[in-house]
Write an enzyme that holds these catalytic residues in place. Structure first.
Site, PDB file in Angstrom:
ATOM      1  N   CYS A  43      -1.115   3.396  -1.778  1.00  0.00           N
ATOM      2  CA  CYS A  43       0.217   3.882  -2.171  1.00  0.00           C
ATOM      3  C   CYS A  43       0.199   4.343  -3.631  1.00  0.00           C
ATOM      4  O   CYS A  43       0.010   3.536  -4.540  1.00  0.00           O
ATOM      5  CB  CYS A  43       1.227   2.757  -1.955  1.00  0.00           C
ATOM      6  SG  CYS A  43       2.855   3.077  -2.660  1.00  0.00           S
ATOM      7  N   CYS A  46       2.894   2.690  -5.786  1.00  0.00           N
ATOM      8  CA  CYS A  46       2.535   1.288  -6.047  1.00  0.00           C
ATOM      9  C   CYS A  46       1.543   1.198  -7.196  1.00  0.00           C
ATOM     10  O   CYS A  46       1.667   0.348  -8.078  1.00  0.00           O
ATOM     11  CB  CYS A  46       1.895   0.647  -4.814  1.00  0.00           C
ATOM     12  SG  CYS A  46       2.960   0.622  -3.375  1.00  0.00           S
TER      13      CYS A  46
END
Length: 115
Positions: A43, A46
């Protein structure tokens, strides 16, 4: 992020479902507020917020417990997580707040609110 900064941060990393379950039990029996950052290695968002999460763990270390859980390493205990990153905030063992997405200032504000 420099490896040294990450090593000196106060973030516990859940390495498995069992480890995350143990951490959740500790949070549930603790009076210390906590935040769990649910993310994933793949991600992009993230990975952008993670250095700030580590930095903020040092800033708020005397007020909050910080935990990072990769949803791929903890698939059973993170089934309820629909978006990454997701932050869950706990107080007196109860989940009291949730934040989706990144944004260092938003995260700092929530941490301040729950610390």
């Amino acid at each position: 992020m420099e490896k040294q900064e990450e090593q000196s941060s106060k973030v516990k990393t859940a390495s498995s479902d069992q480890h995350l379950s143990d951490i959740l039990l500790q949070i549930n029996s603790s009076k210390t507020p906590a935040v769990i950052n649910y993310g994933a290695s793949w991600c992009r968002v993230c990975n952008q917020i993670l250095p700030a999460f580590h930095k903020l763990s040092n800033e708020f270390s005397n007020k909050l417990s910080f935990v990072y859980a990769d949803i791929d390493e903890c698939p059973e205990t993170t089934q309820q997580v629909r978006y990454t990153p997701t932050f869950h905030f706990y107080r007196d063992g109860e989940r009291v707040d949730e934040m989706f997405g990144a944004g260092e200032e938003r995260l700092r504000d929530r941490l301040w609110l729950h610390s």
